[in-house]
Motif scaffolding. Structure first.
Motif, PDB file in Angstrom:
ATOM      1  N   ALA A   1       0.808  -1.227   0.000  1.00 56.76           N
ATOM      2  CA  ALA A   1       0.000   0.000   0.000  1.00 56.76           C
ATOM      3  C   ALA A   1       0.842   1.280   0.000  1.00 56.76           C
ATOM      4  CB  ALA A   1      -0.950  -0.002   1.186  1.00 56.76           C
ATOM      5  N   LYS A   2       1.795   1.388   0.892  1.00 53.87           N
ATOM      6  CA  LYS A   2       2.603   2.618   0.992  1.00 53.87           C
ATOM      7  C   LYS A   2       3.330   2.887  -0.323  1.00 53.87           C
ATOM      8  CE  LYS A   2       6.243   4.730   3.812  1.00 53.87           C
ATOM      9  NZ  LYS A   2       7.370   4.754   2.862  1.00 53.87           N
ATOM     10  N   ASP A   3       3.967   1.870  -0.876  1.00 53.13           N
ATOM     11  CA  ASP A   3       4.685   2.042  -2.149  1.00 53.13           C
ATOM     12  C   ASP A   3       3.730   2.414  -3.275  1.00 53.13           C
ATOM     13  OD1 ASP A   3       7.112   1.445  -0.961  1.00 53.13           O
ATOM     14  OD2 ASP A   3       7.042  -0.672  -1.525  1.00 53.13           O
ATOM     15  N   THR A   4       2.544   1.833  -3.266  1.00 46.85           N
ATOM     16  CA  THR A   4       1.547   2.151  -4.298  1.00 46.85           C
ATOM     17  C   THR A   4       1.157   3.620  -4.219  1.00 46.85           C
ATOM     18  OG1 THR A   4       0.714  -0.119  -4.317  1.00 46.85           O
ATOM     19  CG2 THR A   4      -0.767   1.592  -5.155  1.00 46.85           C
ATOM     20  N   LEU A   5       0.867   4.117  -3.024  1.00 51.93           N
ATOM     21  CA  LEU A   5       0.519   5.534  -2.866  1.00 51.93           C
ATOM     22  C   LEU A   5       1.660   6.442  -3.302  1.00 51.93           C
ATOM     23  CD1 LEU A   5      -1.342   5.456   0.548  1.00 51.93           C
ATOM     24  CD2 LEU A   5      -2.308   6.234  -1.624  1.00 51.93           C
ATOM     25  N   GLU A   6       2.878   6.100  -2.927  1.00 47.21           N
ATOM     26  CA  GLU A   6       4.033   6.942  -3.254  1.00 47.21           C
ATOM     27  C   GLU A   6       4.286   7.029  -4.758  1.00 47.21           C
ATOM     28  OE1 GLU A   6       6.663   6.459   0.821  1.00 47.21           O
ATOM     29  OE2 GLU A   6       6.940   4.988  -0.782  1.00 47.21           O
ATOM     30  N   ARG A   7       3.819   6.056  -5.515  1.00 47.71           N
ATOM     31  CA  ARG A   7       4.000   6.071  -6.973  1.00 47.71           C
ATOM     32  C   ARG A   7       2.867   6.796  -7.715  1.00 47.71           C
ATOM     33  NH1 ARG A   7       5.526   0.667  -6.037  1.00 47.71           N
ATOM     34  NH2 ARG A   7       3.541  -0.047  -6.838  1.00 47.71           N
ATOM     35  N   LEU A   8       1.791   7.144  -7.029  1.00 45.54           N
ATOM     36  CA  LEU A   8       0.690   7.857  -7.677  1.00 45.54           C
ATOM     37  C   LEU A   8       1.097   9.282  -8.038  1.00 45.54           C
ATOM     38  CD1 LEU A   8      -2.320   6.799  -5.396  1.00 45.54           C
ATOM     39  CD2 LEU A   8      -1.715   5.879  -7.656  1.00 45.54           C
ATOM     40  N   ASP A   9       0.415   9.862  -9.027  1.00 44.42           N
ATOM     41  CA  ASP A   9       0.660  11.263  -9.396  1.00 44.42           C
ATOM     42  C   ASP A   9       0.330  12.193  -8.233  1.00 44.42           C
ATOM     43  OD1 ASP A   9       1.512  10.580 -11.943  1.00 44.42           O
ATOM     44  OD2 ASP A   9      -0.465  10.896 -12.840  1.00 44.42           O
ATOM     45  N   TRP A  10      -0.680  11.835  -7.455  1.00 41.43           N
ATOM     46  CA  TRP A  10      -1.074  12.624  -6.284  1.00 41.43           C
ATOM     47  C   TRP A  10      -1.940  11.750  -5.378  1.00 41.43           C
ATOM     48  CZ3 TRP A  10      -6.250  13.097  -5.321  1.00 41.43           C
ATOM     49  CH2 TRP A  10      -7.117  12.895  -6.399  1.00 41.43           C
TER      50      TRP A  10
END
Length: 120
Positions: free
Chosen positions: A91-100
């Protein structure tokens, strides 16, 4: 995803769909879909879904109960495919890779907003 029936005019006079309200005030539109549990950092991870447009949102909540003002939440859009295969530890890595993504909580003195990049 977009809401049905709402439209904006683009610069060429053509109608374009207006974003669903979950993109501006997600807390007013989202319901719990699935709990993913805790990750290795003891953050609670869940998938939420917009009641209006069906957009999937990843919620990441971290708090150290012994410390005042340590609550932090993060909320970002994900695809249905990501939602179906995501684990709490991703989850954390997924959020950090989002545009925002959105952030908020007592750690931020009750403020919220949009940001991108690393979550500390």
């Amino acid at each position: 995803m977009w809401s049905l029936g709402s439209h904006l005019m683009n610069g060429e006079g053509q109608q374009q769909p207006e974003p669903c309200g979950c993109y501006t005030t997600p807390s007013n539109h989202l319901t719990s879909n699935r709990e993913l549990g805790m990750d290795s950092r003891f953050a609670e991870v869940s998938i939420l879904t917009c009641q209006n447009c069906g957009q999937h949102w990843l919620r990441y909540f971290y708090e150290i109960e012994a410390f005042t003002a340590s609550g932090q939440w993060y909320l970002g859009t994900i695809t249905p495919e990501q939602s179906s295969r995501l684990t709490a530890n991703q989850a954390k890595d997924t959020l950090e890779r989002l545009d925002w993504y959105y952030y908020g909580g007592s750690y931020y003195h009750g403020q919220s907003g949009r940001t991108s990049g690393a979550i500390f």
